[in-house]
Design a protein around this motif. Structure first.
Motif, PDB file in Angstrom:
ATOM      1  N   TYR A 180       0.665  -1.299  -0.085  1.00 60.65           N
ATOM      2  CA  TYR A 180      -0.158  -0.051   0.072  1.00 60.65           C
ATOM      3  C   TYR A 180       1.038   1.288  -0.094  1.00 60.65           C
ATOM      4  O   TYR A 180       0.458   2.429   0.258  1.00 60.65           O
ATOM      5  N   ASP A 181       2.230   1.043  -0.313  1.00 56.34           N
ATOM      6  CA  ASP A 181       3.057   2.230  -0.205  1.00 56.34           C
ATOM      7  C   ASP A 181       3.089   3.199   0.892  1.00 56.34           C
ATOM      8  O   ASP A 181       2.857   4.284   0.653  1.00 56.34           O
ATOM      9  N   VAL A 182       3.074   2.417   2.045  1.00 57.49           N
ATOM     10  CA  VAL A 182       2.899   3.253   3.315  1.00 57.49           C
ATOM     11  C   VAL A 182       4.266   3.087   4.058  1.00 57.49           C
ATOM     12  O   VAL A 182       5.007   2.148   3.906  1.00 57.49           O
ATOM     13  N   ASP A 183       4.694   4.062   4.763  1.00 62.47           N
ATOM     14  CA  ASP A 183       5.951   3.851   5.611  1.00 62.47           C
ATOM     15  C   ASP A 183       5.805   2.887   6.760  1.00 62.47           C
ATOM     16  O   ASP A 183       4.643   2.539   7.361  1.00 62.47           O
ATOM     17  N   CYS A 184       6.867   2.253   6.913  1.00 62.44           N
ATOM     18  CA  CYS A 184       6.803   1.143   8.156  1.00 62.44           C
ATOM     19  C   CYS A 184       8.136   1.332   8.979  1.00 62.44           C
ATOM     20  O   CYS A 184       9.174   1.421   8.522  1.00 62.44           O
ATOM     21  N   ARG A 185       7.759   1.674  10.312  1.00 66.99           N
ATOM     22  CA  ARG A 185       8.876   2.018  11.248  1.00 66.99           C
ATOM     23  C   ARG A 185       8.811   0.985  12.258  1.00 66.99           C
ATOM     24  O   ARG A 185       7.827   0.426  12.478  1.00 66.99           O
ATOM     25  N   CYS A 186       9.902   0.584  12.945  1.00 64.75           N
ATOM     26  CA  CYS A 186      10.285  -0.427  13.867  1.00 64.75           C
ATOM     27  C   CYS A 186      10.320   0.165  15.100  1.00 64.75           C
ATOM     28  O   CYS A 186      11.202   1.137  15.382  1.00 64.75           O
ATOM     29  N   PHE A 187       9.862   0.013  16.155  1.00 62.61           N
ATOM     30  CA  PHE A 187       9.936   0.553  17.575  1.00 62.61           C
ATOM     31  C   PHE A 187      10.243  -0.676  18.363  1.00 62.61           C
ATOM     32  O   PHE A 187       9.527  -1.546  18.785  1.00 62.61           O
ATOM     33  N   ILE A 188      11.433  -0.599  18.932  1.00 67.34           N
ATOM     34  CA  ILE A 188      12.087  -1.774  19.728  1.00 67.34           C
ATOM     35  C   ILE A 188      12.207  -1.346  21.048  1.00 67.34           C
ATOM     36  O   ILE A 188      12.692  -0.291  21.550  1.00 67.34           O
ATOM     37  N   MET A 189      11.645  -2.136  22.067  1.00 65.37           N
ATOM     38  CA  MET A 189      11.790  -1.700  23.495  1.00 65.37           C
ATOM     39  C   MET A 189      13.025  -2.001  23.764  1.00 65.37           C
ATOM     40  O   MET A 189      13.732  -2.922  23.878  1.00 65.37           O
ATOM     41  N   ASN A 190      13.710  -1.061  24.612  1.00 66.46           N
ATOM     42  CA  ASN A 190      15.073  -0.884  24.882  1.00 66.46           C
ATOM     43  C   ASN A 190      15.095  -1.420  26.413  1.00 66.46           C
ATOM     44  O   ASN A 190      15.365  -0.656  27.323  1.00 66.46           O
ATOM     45  N   THR A 191      14.714  -2.509  26.722  1.00 62.00           N
ATOM     46  CA  THR A 191      14.511  -3.258  27.928  1.00 62.00           C
ATOM     47  C   THR A 191      15.401  -4.273  28.048  1.00 62.00           C
ATOM     48  O   THR A 191      15.503  -5.296  27.484  1.00 62.00           O
ATOM     49  N   SER A 192      16.225  -4.320  29.323  1.00 60.35           N
ATOM     50  CA  SER A 192      17.081  -5.338  29.522  1.00 60.35           C
ATOM     51  C   SER A 192      16.228  -6.635  29.776  1.00 60.35           C
ATOM     52  O   SER A 192      15.162  -6.515  30.315  1.00 60.35           O
ATOM     53  N   PHE A 193      17.065  -7.766  29.997  1.00 63.21           N
ATOM     54  CA  PHE A 193      16.514  -8.886  30.146  1.00 63.21           C
ATOM     55  C   PHE A 193      16.124  -9.103  31.606  1.00 63.21           C
ATOM     56  O   PHE A 193      14.972  -9.873  31.814  1.00 63.21           O
ATOM     57  N   ALA A 194      16.864  -8.652  32.451  1.00 62.26           N
ATOM     58  CA  ALA A 194      16.642  -8.615  34.017  1.00 62.26           C
ATOM     59  C   ALA A 194      15.364  -7.681  34.251  1.00 62.26           C
ATOM     60  O   ALA A 194      14.677  -8.008  34.871  1.00 62.26           O
ATOM     61  N   HIS A 195      15.204  -6.661  33.435  1.00 60.90           N
ATOM     62  CA  HIS A 195      14.263  -5.746  33.652  1.00 60.90           C
ATOM     63  C   HIS A 195      12.844  -6.329  33.172  1.00 60.90           C
ATOM     64  O   HIS A 195      11.906  -6.333  33.676  1.00 60.90           O
ATOM     65  N   ILE A 196      12.876  -7.200  31.995  1.00 61.19           N
ATOM     66  CA  ILE A 196      11.753  -8.049  31.543  1.00 61.19           C
ATOM     67  C   ILE A 196      11.133  -8.839  32.790  1.00 61.19           C
ATOM     68  O   ILE A 196      10.105  -8.960  32.635  1.00 61.19           O
ATOM     69  N   LYS A 197      12.300  -9.612  33.341  1.00 63.34           N
ATOM     70  CA  LYS A 197      11.955 -10.303  34.173  1.00 63.34           C
ATOM     71  C   LYS A 197      11.078  -9.858  35.483  1.00 63.34           C
ATOM     72  O   LYS A 197      10.222 -10.251  35.982  1.00 63.34           O
ATOM     73  N   HIS A 198      11.740  -8.731  35.939  1.00 67.85           N
ATOM     74  CA  HIS A 198      11.022  -7.810  36.863  1.00 67.85           C
ATOM     75  C   HIS A 198       9.696  -7.550  36.436  1.00 67.85           C
ATOM     76  O   HIS A 198       8.532  -7.587  37.373  1.00 67.85           O
ATOM     77  N   ASN A 199       9.362  -7.212  35.126  1.00 74.24           N
ATOM     78  CA  ASN A 199       8.196  -6.742  34.896  1.00 74.24           C
ATOM     79  C   ASN A 199       7.044  -7.765  34.904  1.00 74.24           C
ATOM     80  O   ASN A 199       5.828  -7.707  35.109  1.00 74.24           O
TER      81      ASN A 199
END
Length: 515
Positions: A432-451
């Motif tokens: 469809y000729d639209v932009d595509c951006r990637c938003f990657i979560m800058n979250t450490s693995f230890a922080h992920i386990k906390h969450n």
């Protein structure tokens, strides 16, 4: 009244500070006040030790020494810290640390005091005469089990301890006991130390994680017998808190301590400044010199003390006056805050975009994708598309296409951790000729386990993610690249202020994992 005074006998007695180091002299103390510190007499040259570090007021008749700390730095008694301005009482056989953990002297009265009435019996004489009998109770479907022994009474001062490898160890040498009787007292100094604390008005409490009971690997009734046997061996009043599950009562979470304060201390407010906690799981690394020791299996005891806000000691520091070991702090510190101005990297990131676009969120479960999408993207006009809600990826592709047809930007709130999962949506953007951006979560693995722990504790609809599955997803993760077809790759930081409920924010700010 001492027995000497009772019979009218005049005993010629002297008091010595016997140095436990060959590098320092023993000191004769006189009746009344004695000043001990940095001096030729003590041979202490440490600049951290004041010349007037300690005021020792000796009573030769009662065989006791009142200790007052004058120095700016703390001193110690039997491994317990005494800060500036504090006054404590010591008796024959106690160990004074002129500086906390250093320059140890044993108090020695010659002749020694009369012991016809044992300290063991005097403990009970000074306690509440209306003390209850030994009592067991189970809370929240046995997730917490509490034992209260006879003569355990409320106090504003709590001396808290872990059980295994702090108060007791296995006779067999195994890491885990092979049966109910496979235990012995961990260190020879423990019984006396605990008795002295009881005499000083401390309530002795044990806080222990025992998930094996909850899993059915160890019968609760057998563990009850072990606790009662330990209490009988120590011969002091105890209150024991046993976490059998993996919820709020399990250390390092503060549930056991909170239950003590709210329900098991007779309404007496606990002074955290005057209380402390001792445990072996302190995050210490492996050492080879000067003493070889294995690394601690976790940091759970130290983090438990941090969470409840009391001083922490290892068993060796507390019971034996040994120096503090270095320890390795957890990778993620929940006290660390990220200002909202640092939400995006690069900071020039525009949300919303001027053009219709597809944003592909990337991150493991617990990295904050949904929180970010709901808090920032949806209010900016993006349609949030999530496979957990729709049921599968095909439905997500359909909803994404329908949104683009209507010239409405959308965000794909899935993990999207590999090339294949991202490629389907990138191809749709190209179609469809639209932009595509990637938003990657800058979250450490230890922080992920906390969450993930926080999510389960605060939202019963969220099921726990098996750590084996989480590790497998981590291995499968492929770092996004512009060569995939993204117009831009943006890193997203979890920022402070998203959690609105004060109680939940307080919980989030605690250490929630054991390492």
């Amino acid at each position: 009244m001492s027995i000497d005074k009772f019979f009218g006998a005049k005993v010629k007695r002297k008091c010595l500070l016997k140095s436990l180091s060959e590098n320092h002299n023993s000191i004769v103390l006189t009746e009344g006040k004695n000043i001990i510190g940095r001096s030729r007499e003590t041979q202490i040259a440490d600049a951290f030790c004041s010349k007037n570090q300690l005021n020792l007021d000796v009573d030769l008749d009662e065989c006791c020494v009142n200790i007052f700390v004058n120095g700016a730095n703390a001193s110690g008694l039997n491994g317990f810290m005494i800060e500036n301005g504090k006054n404590v009482k010591a008796v024959h056989g106690d160990i004074i640390e002129v500086l906390y953990g250093k320059y140890n002297y044993k108090i020695d009265f010659e002749p020694p005091p009369d012991t016809s009435k044992s300290k063991d019996s005097s403990i009970k004489d000074t306690l509440n005469s209306e003390a209850i009998s030994n009592f067991w109770e189970c809370i929240d479907n046995n997730d917490l089990v509490v034992y209260t022994s006879s003569y355990s009474v409320p106090s504003e001062k709590v001396a808290g301890y872990d059980l295994d490898w702090t108060i007791v160890k296995t006779k067999s040498g195994n890491v885990f006991p092979k049966d109910t009787n496979d235990w012995e007292i961990m260190l020879p100094e423990i019984p006396k130390k605990l008795k002295l604390l009881v005499q000083d008005g401390f309530k002795i409490c044990i806080f222990t994680n025992q998930s094996g009971i909850g899993k059915g690997n160890f019968p609760l009734e057998d563990f009850k017998k072990k606790i009662e046997a330990v209490q009988n061996r120590l011969n002091i009043p105890l209150q024991v808190f046993i976490a059998t599950g993996r919820g709020i009562f399990r250390k390092p979470l503060p549930g056991m301590w909170n239950y003590l304060q709210d329900h098991k201390n007779g309404g007496v407010e606990i002074s955290k400044e005057r209380s402390f906690y001792v445990g072996d799981a302190a995050g210490r690394p492996e050492t080879k010199l000067p003493v070889k020791r294995k690394r601690d299996h976790s940091c759970v005891d130290r983090l438990f003390a941090f969470n409840i806000g009391v001083s922490f000691f290892t068993p060796e520091e507390h019971f034996q006056g040994k120096k503090k070991f270095e320890w390795v702090a957890p990778e993620y510190n929940p006290k660390t805050k990220i200002d909202s101005s640092n939400l995006y990297e690069p900071k020039t990131t525009q949300v919303p975009s001027e053009n219709c676009e597809i944003i592909i969120m990337v991150g493991l479960p617990g990295s904050g994708k949904s929180t970010f999408s709901n808090e920032y993207l949806e209010p900016a006009g993006y349609k949030i598309i999530n496979a957990d809600i729709l049921g599968n990826v095909q439905k997500c592709l359909y909803e994404c296409e329908e949104s683009i047809k209507l010239k409405k930007s959308c965000a794909i709130d899935n993990t999207n951790i590999d090339l294949e999962s991202r490629k389907k949506f990138i191809n749709l953007a190209r179609k469809y000729d639209v932009d595509c951006r990637c938003f990657i979560m800058n979250t450490s693995f230890a922080h992920i386990k906390h969450n993930l722990v926080f999510r389960v504790l605060t939202d019963k609809d969220h099921s726990k993610i098996n750590e084996m599955i989480l590790n497998a997803m981590k291995k499968k993760f492929v770092e996004p690249s512009l060569t995939e077809g993204f117009k831009e790759i943006v890193k997203v930081n979890i920022v402070d202020g998203i959690i609105k409920d004060p109680e939940q924010q307080n919980l989030y700010n605690m250490y929630l994992t054991e390492k």
